[in-house]
Write a protein that holds these residues in place. Sequence first.
Motif, PDB file in Angstrom:
ATOM      1  N   PRO A 120       0.827  -1.195   0.000  1.00 22.34           N
ATOM      2  CA  PRO A 120       0.000   0.000   0.000  1.00 22.34           C
ATOM      3  C   PRO A 120       0.865   1.249   0.000  1.00 22.34           C
ATOM      4  CG  PRO A 120      -0.767  -1.583   1.646  1.00 22.34           C
ATOM      5  CD  PRO A 120       0.545  -2.084   1.145  1.00 22.34           C
ATOM      6  N   ARG A 121       0.421   2.271  -0.665  1.00 22.37           N
ATOM      7  CA  ARG A 121       1.185   3.511  -0.759  1.00 22.37           C
ATOM      8  C   ARG A 121       1.306   4.164   0.612  1.00 22.37           C
ATOM      9  NH1 ARG A 121      -0.387   8.601  -4.686  1.00 22.37           N
ATOM     10  NH2 ARG A 121       1.444   9.879  -4.240  1.00 22.37           N
ATOM     11  N   ASN A 122       2.540   4.487   0.985  1.00 24.53           N
ATOM     12  CA  ASN A 122       2.781   5.097   2.292  1.00 24.53           C
ATOM     13  C   ASN A 122       2.639   6.605   2.200  1.00 24.53           C
ATOM     14  OD1 ASN A 122       3.366   2.671   3.629  1.00 24.53           O
ATOM     15  ND2 ASN A 122       5.473   2.698   2.864  1.00 24.53           N
ATOM     16  N   ARG A 123       2.029   7.188   3.216  1.00 28.17           N
ATOM     17  CA  ARG A 123       1.917   8.633   3.287  1.00 28.17           C
ATOM     18  C   ARG A 123       3.087   9.188   4.083  1.00 28.17           C
ATOM     19  NH1 ARG A 123      -3.163   6.774   4.553  1.00 28.17           N
ATOM     20  NH2 ARG A 123      -4.781   7.194   3.004  1.00 28.17           N
ATOM     21  N   SER A 124       3.398  10.457   3.842  1.00 34.78           N
ATOM     22  CA  SER A 124       4.384  11.136   4.670  1.00 34.78           C
ATOM     23  C   SER A 124       3.780  11.375   6.050  1.00 34.78           C
ATOM     24  CB  SER A 124       4.761  12.471   4.025  1.00 34.78           C
ATOM     25  OG  SER A 124       3.629  13.336   4.026  1.00 34.78           O
ATOM     26  N   LEU A 129      -0.809  13.034   9.370  1.00 33.17           N
ATOM     27  CA  LEU A 129      -1.385  13.958  10.346  1.00 33.17           C
ATOM     28  C   LEU A 129      -2.608  14.661   9.771  1.00 33.17           C
ATOM     29  CD1 LEU A 129       1.654  15.677  12.105  1.00 33.17           C
ATOM     30  CD2 LEU A 129      -0.102  14.263  13.164  1.00 33.17           C
ATOM     31  N   ALA A 130      -2.507  15.096   8.509  1.00 29.56           N
ATOM     32  CA  ALA A 130      -3.640  15.765   7.872  1.00 29.56           C
ATOM     33  C   ALA A 130      -4.846  14.841   7.814  1.00 29.56           C
ATOM     34  CB  ALA A 130      -3.251  16.233   6.472  1.00 29.56           C
ATOM     35  N   LEU A 131      -4.620  13.565   7.491  1.00 30.03           N
ATOM     36  CA  LEU A 131      -5.720  12.603   7.429  1.00 30.03           C
ATOM     37  C   LEU A 131      -6.324  12.365   8.802  1.00 30.03           C
ATOM     38  CD1 LEU A 131      -7.407  10.626   5.769  1.00 30.03           C
ATOM     39  CD2 LEU A 131      -5.625   8.903   6.151  1.00 30.03           C
ATOM     40  N   MET A 132      -5.467  12.282   9.833  1.00 25.91           N
ATOM     41  CA  MET A 132      -5.965  12.087  11.197  1.00 25.91           C
ATOM     42  C   MET A 132      -6.784  13.289  11.652  1.00 25.91           C
ATOM     43  SD  MET A 132      -2.718  10.344  13.133  1.00 25.91           S
ATOM     44  CE  MET A 132      -2.030   8.782  12.578  1.00 25.91           C
ATOM     45  N   ILE A 133      -6.302  14.491  11.334  1.00 29.67           N
ATOM     46  CA  ILE A 133      -7.043  15.695  11.706  1.00 29.67           C
ATOM     47  C   ILE A 133      -8.403  15.705  11.014  1.00 29.67           C
ATOM     48  CG2 ILE A 133      -7.099  18.224  11.544  1.00 29.67           C
ATOM     49  CD1 ILE A 133      -4.030  18.170  11.732  1.00 29.67           C
ATOM     50  N   GLY A 177      -6.910  24.043   9.684  1.00 27.82           N
ATOM     51  CA  GLY A 177      -6.264  23.130  10.631  1.00 27.82           C
ATOM     52  C   GLY A 177      -5.875  21.805   9.992  1.00 27.82           C
ATOM     53  N   ILE A 178      -6.666  21.350   9.020  1.00 27.89           N
ATOM     54  CA  ILE A 178      -6.379  20.071   8.363  1.00 27.89           C
ATOM     55  C   ILE A 178      -5.089  20.139   7.546  1.00 27.89           C
ATOM     56  CG2 ILE A 178      -7.174  18.480   6.560  1.00 27.89           C
ATOM     57  CD1 ILE A 178     -10.034  18.993   7.511  1.00 27.89           C
ATOM     58  N   VAL A 179      -4.937  21.205   6.771  1.00 27.21           N
ATOM     59  CA  VAL A 179      -3.796  21.269   5.846  1.00 27.21           C
ATOM     60  C   VAL A 179      -2.561  21.923   6.462  1.00 27.21           C
ATOM     61  CG1 VAL A 179      -5.235  21.283   3.792  1.00 27.21           C
ATOM     62  CG2 VAL A 179      -4.622  23.457   4.866  1.00 27.21           C
ATOM     63  N   ALA A 180      -2.667  22.436   7.674  1.00 29.73           N
ATOM     64  CA  ALA A 180      -1.520  23.109   8.288  1.00 29.73           C
ATOM     65  C   ALA A 180      -0.274  22.228   8.350  1.00 29.73           C
ATOM     66  CB  ALA A 180      -1.889  23.620   9.677  1.00 29.73           C
ATOM     67  N   PRO A 181      -0.369  20.932   8.726  1.00 24.28           N
ATOM     68  CA  PRO A 181       0.852  20.108   8.738  1.00 24.28           C
ATOM     69  C   PRO A 181       1.502  20.011   7.360  1.00 24.28           C
ATOM     70  CG  PRO A 181      -0.903  19.030   9.961  1.00 24.28           C
ATOM     71  CD  PRO A 181      -1.529  20.195   9.256  1.00 24.28           C
ATOM     72  N   ILE A 200     -13.911  14.011   3.998  1.00 21.67           N
ATOM     73  CA  ILE A 200     -13.790  13.314   5.284  1.00 21.67           C
ATOM     74  C   ILE A 200     -14.147  14.244   6.438  1.00 21.67           C
ATOM     75  CG2 ILE A 200     -12.161  12.232   6.885  1.00 21.67           C
ATOM     76  CD1 ILE A 200     -10.639  11.206   4.439  1.00 21.67           C
ATOM     77  N   GLY A 201     -13.651  15.494   6.365  1.00 21.21           N
ATOM     78  CA  GLY A 201     -13.876  16.426   7.465  1.00 21.21           C
ATOM     79  C   GLY A 201     -15.245  17.081   7.464  1.00 21.21           C
ATOM     80  N   GLY A 202     -15.747  17.451   6.281  1.00 21.53           N
ATOM     81  CA  GLY A 202     -17.000  18.198   6.211  1.00 21.53           C
ATOM     82  C   GLY A 202     -18.231  17.376   5.895  1.00 21.53           C
ATOM     83  N   GLY A 203     -18.055  16.282   5.153  1.00 24.89           N
ATOM     84  CA  GLY A 203     -19.199  15.459   4.762  1.00 24.89           C
ATOM     85  C   GLY A 203     -20.046  14.953   5.917  1.00 24.89           C
ATOM     86  N   PRO A 204     -19.421  14.548   7.050  1.00 18.73           N
ATOM     87  CA  PRO A 204     -20.231  14.043   8.172  1.00 18.73           C
ATOM     88  C   PRO A 204     -21.238  15.050   8.731  1.00 18.73           C
ATOM     89  CG  PRO A 204     -17.977  13.311   8.408  1.00 18.73           C
ATOM     90  CD  PRO A 204     -17.985  14.290   7.265  1.00 18.73           C
TER      91      PRO A 204
END
Length: 275
Positions: A120-124, A129-133, A177-181, A200-204
């Motif tokens: 699987p493709r690894n993220r930096s 962090l952006a995905l977790m946020i 806050g999501i893209v800051a990292p 992911i962040g806004g759809g819910p």
Amino acid sequence: MSSANIALLGAIAGFTIYLGLPIGRLRTPAPRLKAGLNAVAIGILTFLVWDVLTHAWEPVDEALSKRTWASVASGGITLALGLTIGLAGLVHYDAWAGRRRAAYASRPGPGAAATAELAPRNRSQAGSLALMIATGIGLHNFAEGLAIGNSAAQGELSLALLLIVGFGLHNATEGFGIVAPLAAEGERPSWPTLLWLGLIGGGPTFLGTLIGQHLVDDTLSIAFLGLAAGSILYVVIELLAVARRTGLKTLTTWCILLGLLLGFTTDAVVTAAGA
């Protein structure tokens, strides 16, 4: 106002998160700007932890005042489990992902390249962090959507509309806050990546609005808020480590304060309107 119109407005409130996401497309910023972006994100997310836990504890606090011990126990246990899964779960997941990356990197021989291609493709670290946020904020926004839907279901349309306006303003700062990292590390995410993070962040918020119009349940709300608080707290810890490595203590302190004030300012819209 019809249920469809309420759902549409709930979607708008969630997708204002896209207003802050394009900041992630900035060219590689200077070191001080990197540190400032990271610190503002810490301030916003710290406010969110406080805000989320306050809303999660409200039903438990109300049950305590009424001495309904069954509700106290169920709400308290649900919150504790949500926090544990959100915080400790991410710690163990991060450790597992690190071991997995190390295992793929250490595989010797000519088959290593093929193995890497199949892996699987690894993220930096910044991408993770952006995905977790985004995930933590999404859980939080789902609970906000439930509040919008619940208000509409109870006939409090004016309150529902005011919540939509307030949450919409608040979500605009959450996008940053999501893209800051990513911006702090000079990584420019693609437009599809920003689209996915915003979903992911806004759809819910939209999903929560739909469900909240037909389901009023404190336990469900507490569970999602607990998960959100735990996951956001984990990210704050990670970003603090990044901030310490910059060595710009004074700048970091002021920018964290700025992030906190931004969080309180946007939240004040909801509070004042509700009053």
